[in-house]
Motif scaffolding. Structure first.
Motif, PDB file in Angstrom:
ATOM      1  N   LEU A  90      -1.568  -0.274   7.933  1.00  0.00           N
ATOM      2  CA  LEU A  90      -1.688   1.187   7.861  1.00  0.00           C
ATOM      3  C   LEU A  90      -1.094   1.840   9.106  1.00  0.00           C
ATOM      4  O   LEU A  90      -0.396   2.859   9.003  1.00  0.00           O
ATOM      5  N   ILE A  91      -1.334   1.248  10.282  1.00  0.00           N
ATOM      6  CA  ILE A  91      -0.753   1.787  11.520  1.00  0.00           C
ATOM      7  C   ILE A  91       0.770   1.682  11.471  1.00  0.00           C
ATOM      8  O   ILE A  91       1.492   2.609  11.873  1.00  0.00           O
ATOM      9  N   ALA A  92       1.273   0.546  10.962  1.00  0.00           N
ATOM     10  CA  ALA A  92       2.722   0.380  10.838  1.00  0.00           C
ATOM     11  C   ALA A  92       3.305   1.435   9.900  1.00  0.00           C
ATOM     12  O   ALA A  92       4.367   2.015  10.169  1.00  0.00           O
ATOM     13  N   LEU A  93       2.596   1.691   8.792  1.00  0.00           N
ATOM     14  CA  LEU A  93       3.060   2.704   7.835  1.00  0.00           C
ATOM     15  C   LEU A  93       3.101   4.085   8.486  1.00  0.00           C
ATOM     16  O   LEU A  93       4.091   4.814   8.366  1.00  0.00           O
ATOM     17  N   LEU A  94       2.042   4.442   9.197  1.00  0.00           N
ATOM     18  CA  LEU A  94       1.980   5.764   9.826  1.00  0.00           C
ATOM     19  C   LEU A  94       3.020   5.908  10.929  1.00  0.00           C
ATOM     20  O   LEU A  94       3.608   6.980  11.115  1.00  0.00           O
ATOM     21  N   LEU A  95       3.254   4.825  11.682  1.00  0.00           N
ATOM     22  CA  LEU A  95       4.269   4.861  12.737  1.00  0.00           C
ATOM     23  C   LEU A  95       5.649   5.113  12.140  1.00  0.00           C
ATOM     24  O   LEU A  95       6.420   5.954  12.634  1.00  0.00           O
ATOM     25  N   ALA A  96       5.979   4.420  11.053  1.00  0.00           N
ATOM     26  CA  ALA A  96       7.277   4.612  10.403  1.00  0.00           C
ATOM     27  C   ALA A  96       7.376   6.002   9.779  1.00  0.00           C
ATOM     28  O   ALA A  96       8.437   6.631   9.801  1.00  0.00           O
ATOM     29  N   ALA A  97       6.256   6.500   9.234  1.00  0.00           N
ATOM     30  CA  ALA A  97       6.262   7.852   8.659  1.00  0.00           C
ATOM     31  C   ALA A  97       6.553   8.888   9.736  1.00  0.00           C
ATOM     32  O   ALA A  97       7.325   9.828   9.525  1.00  0.00           O
ATOM     33  N   ALA A 144       5.301  -2.505   4.997  1.00  0.00           N
ATOM     34  CA  ALA A 144       4.477  -1.327   5.296  1.00  0.00           C
ATOM     35  C   ALA A 144       5.309  -0.226   5.938  1.00  0.00           C
ATOM     36  O   ALA A 144       5.126   0.961   5.653  1.00  0.00           O
ATOM     37  N   MET A 145       6.243  -0.611   6.810  1.00  0.00           N
ATOM     38  CA  MET A 145       7.066   0.398   7.482  1.00  0.00           C
ATOM     39  C   MET A 145       8.064   1.041   6.514  1.00  0.00           C
ATOM     40  O   MET A 145       8.380   2.231   6.629  1.00  0.00           O
ATOM     41  N   VAL A 146       8.561   0.275   5.564  1.00  0.00           N
ATOM     42  CA  VAL A 146       9.437   0.866   4.536  1.00  0.00           C
ATOM     43  C   VAL A 146       8.661   1.903   3.731  1.00  0.00           C
ATOM     44  O   VAL A 146       9.173   2.996   3.430  1.00  0.00           O
ATOM     45  N   LEU A 147       7.414   1.591   3.389  1.00  0.00           N
ATOM     46  CA  LEU A 147       6.572   2.578   2.705  1.00  0.00           C
ATOM     47  C   LEU A 147       6.418   3.836   3.558  1.00  0.00           C
ATOM     48  O   LEU A 147       6.508   4.965   3.063  1.00  0.00           O
ATOM     49  N   GLY A 148       6.185   3.647   4.845  1.00  0.00           N
ATOM     50  CA  GLY A 148       6.012   4.780   5.748  1.00  0.00           C
ATOM     51  C   GLY A 148       7.259   5.641   5.855  1.00  0.00           C
ATOM     52  O   GLY A 148       7.166   6.873   5.926  1.00  0.00           O
ATOM     53  N   CYS A 149       8.424   5.009   5.862  1.00  0.00           N
ATOM     54  CA  CYS A 149       9.680   5.778   5.905  1.00  0.00           C
ATOM     55  C   CYS A 149       9.801   6.686   4.694  1.00  0.00           C
ATOM     56  O   CYS A 149      10.260   7.838   4.798  1.00  0.00           O
ATOM     57  N   ASN A 150       9.403   6.194   3.533  1.00  0.00           N
ATOM     58  CA  ASN A 150       9.459   7.002   2.320  1.00  0.00           C
ATOM     59  C   ASN A 150       8.434   8.135   2.340  1.00  0.00           C
ATOM     60  O   ASN A 150       8.682   9.209   1.782  1.00  0.00           O
ATOM     61  N   LEU A 151       7.301   7.910   2.988  1.00  0.00           N
ATOM     62  CA  LEU A 151       6.304   8.963   3.104  1.00  0.00           C
ATOM     63  C   LEU A 151       6.754  10.040   4.088  1.00  0.00           C
ATOM     64  O   LEU A 151       6.644  11.242   3.819  1.00  0.00           O
ATOM     65  N   GLY A 152       7.292   9.630   5.231  1.00  0.00           N
ATOM     66  CA  GLY A 152       7.655  10.588   6.280  1.00  0.00           C
ATOM     67  C   GLY A 152       8.734  11.554   5.861  1.00  0.00           C
ATOM     68  O   GLY A 152       8.694  12.740   6.203  1.00  0.00           O
ATOM     69  N   THR A 153       9.713  11.066   5.088  1.00  0.00           N
ATOM     70  CA  THR A 153      10.815  11.944   4.697  1.00  0.00           C
ATOM     71  C   THR A 153      10.378  13.014   3.697  1.00  0.00           C
ATOM     72  O   THR A 153      11.065  14.012   3.519  1.00  0.00           O
TER      73      THR A 153
END
Length: 554
Positions: free
Chosen positions: A178-185, A217-226
């Motif tokens: 989850l932290i990795a996802l949020l960091l990438a987002a 997880a970070m790929v998921l976060g990139c899709n969320l952040g954009t």
């Protein structure tokens, strides 16, 4: 680089990330300047089904390589009522897929391609004089720099495998997806680009700094952040403009939750494929967006209805003369600024349509309040026109492509003609209506029927002109110009009728007949202003000689 300290490595990475972000921006700006209006027209034509809308979103974003820019255009069109909500959401799903395509290219070995792209792009920028070719060369140069920055990043992060401090910091992400996802987002949101963020994740994975679970997880976060950037931008707009970004981010959040829940399964599946880490990240990025599209395309009408219930149209603003969409922060980006100006000029269209509708009722009844209402509406129209003039004049001229300049001209031509129509309705038609009411004169039922028919024709022509303005539909433009002949014929009939009344010698009948003739002439002038909004397109297509439509081309 084995002798570098962690601080030196981080500083080098920061510079390489900056180069990556700048090169992605160069690609987007180059493609937008070269093909922005064509891509915008593709969006405007993909309206009749979710499937075509999805394809339009893929195509436009594959060109721009910025789902953020596409999302802002879609929100702009949807907010102005040009695109129904379900097709707009389908376009957004397509945009999310379109931005993944170039990632597939860079996931493979591009060592030979990098110098060729940079050399070709540089030579094109120096050699080509025409703007589209030069901007295309700039995009090619930007892709070369983007690939070069990735290679530099991979080289810089090589020593991380031997740096216990950096490996500990980055490796700790594997303990908390989850932290990795949020960091990438956060990275994707700050960069305004999921592409740049995904490329950074691919570099981290390629050098072994992060493992497969963290990479996913970070790929998921990139899709969320954009998806956050268009939502933040749309908060300034109306409810219709906020629905598309809100629906898009809901799609992203649900996808991320499903991805996190299935992370162990996905990790095992990716491991069984035996792909290189960078290729695995690129593939997962594509599959994730295709899966989200497959899940949501079919139920989009129901989702659209839900969003409309959650975000209904608010009550009209207290001051309708204030601009709503002319965001000054977008002036440096012509594609977005022109979309904003388009949304505002379409508000002028709504005002003119209401003025025409109300002006007819002022001749059918004896309510002077309707005359006053048209006068107030003309004040609103004048205010919006002034706002649009100042905004369009402030758009960065150096960033305008030839197509953008044509679009800017079309916005101004439409705004000018709408303002003139408002003046005719307020100063001519309403003056006649007020005098008729005060003098207690009435038009004959046949005359009222004819005037009502002309008003309806004008409103229909106005809607057709907006279709031409948005989609550059040449056959519709020809139809509008051809139908000017209808108003010429109506004017001839009104003149003949007036002559016949003059011969009767009945003073009251002559006065009423003169009123009908004046009305017909002014309505004909309004139709001429509507037709003038499509002349630019027809001249560009070679379908006009001076002010006349080529008969041979009909």
């Amino acid at each position: 680089m084995t002798g570098q300290t962690p601080t030196q490595i981080l500083l080098a990475l920061a510079g390489e990330v900056a180069l990556l972000l700048w090169s992605v921006q160069m690609v987007t700006a180059g493609i937008s300047a070269a093909f922005g209006s064509r891509l915008r027209a593709v969006l405007a034509t993909g309206l009749d089904s979710r499937w075509r809308a999805f394809g339009a979103g893929v195509l436009v974003t594959a060109g721009l390589q910025s789902s953020t820019a596409t999302a802002m255009m879609i929100a702009s069109f949807s907010g102005a009522g040009l695109i129904a909500l379900a097709p707009a959401l389908a376009m957004m799903l397509g945009a999310n897929v379109g931005t993944t395509l170039i990632v597939q290219l860079v996931s493979f070995d591009t060592s030979t391609l990098v110098p060729l792209l940079i050399l070709a792009g540089y030579a094109g920028m120096r050699r080509f004089g025409r703007l589209p070719a030069r901007e295309t060369a700039k995009a090619v140069f930007g892709i070369g720099l983007m690939l070069l920055s990735l290679r530099l990043m991979q080289g810089t992060m090589g020593p991380v495998e031997h740096s216990q401090v950096l490996r500990t910091v980055l490796g700790s992400l594997s303990d908390d997806p989850l932290i990795a996802l949020l960091l990438a987002a956060g990275l994707s949101f700050a960069a305004h680009s999921s592409l740049a963020a995904i490329l950074i994740v691919m570099s981290l994975a390629a050098t072994g700094v992060i493992g497969t679970p963290t990479m996913l997880a970070m790929v998921l976060g990139c899709n969320l952040g954009t998806a956050l950037n268009p939502l933040v931008q749309a908060l300034k707009g109306n409810a219709a403009a906020r629905r598309v970004p809100l629906g898009n981010i809901a799609n992203r959040v649900l996808g991320c939750l499903l991805g996190l829940a299935l992370l162990p399964v996905l990790t095992r599946f990716i491991g069984q494929l035996g792909l290189a880490p960078a290729q695995a990240a690129a593939l997962f990025h594509l599959v994730f967006n295709l899966a989200m599209a497959a899940l949501f395309l079919v139920p989009l009408p129901a989702i659209a209805r839900l969003l409309m219930r959650l975000m209904p149209e608010p009550a009209p603003e207290a001051d309708p003369s204030r601009s709503r969409y002319l965001d000054k922060s977008a002036l440096a980006t012509p594609t977005i600024a022109l979309s904003n100006a388009t949304r505002e000029v379409l508000r002028m269209v709504d005002v003119v349509d209401d003025m025409l509708k109300t002006s007819l009722s002022a001749f059918e009844g004896d309510d002077l309040a309707r005359v006053a209402a048209v006068s107030r509406a003309d004040d609103v129209l004048d205010s919006l026109f002034n706002h649009i003039q100042l905004y369009v004049g402030a758009i960065a001229e150096t960033a305008l492509s030839e197509a953008d300049e044509r679009r800017l001209s079309a916005v101004l031509v439409l705004a000018i003609n709408l303002e003139h129509i408002g003046d005719i309705v307020e100063k001519n038609l309403m003056q006649m209506a007020g005098k008729r009411i005060r003098d207690q004169r009435r038009l004959a039922p046949e005359a009222l029927e004819r005037i009502a028919d002309m008003h309806q024709r004008l409103r229909d022509h106005l809607r057709l002109a907006i279709t031409v303005f948005i989609s550059e539909d040449e056959p519709t433009a020809r139809r509008i110009v051809r139908e000017k002949e209808t108003f010429r014929e109506l004017e001839r009939e009104a003149i003949e009728s007036h002559l016949a009344e003059m011969r009767t010698g009945h003073r009251e009948a002559v006065i009423v007949s003169a009123l009908q003739l004046d009305l017909t002439r002014d309505l004909k002038r309004i139709d001429a202003h509507i037709a003038a909004t499509v002349h630019g397109l027809l001249e560009q297509k070679g379908a006009l000689i001076g002010s006349r439509l080529l008969r041979a081309a009909e």
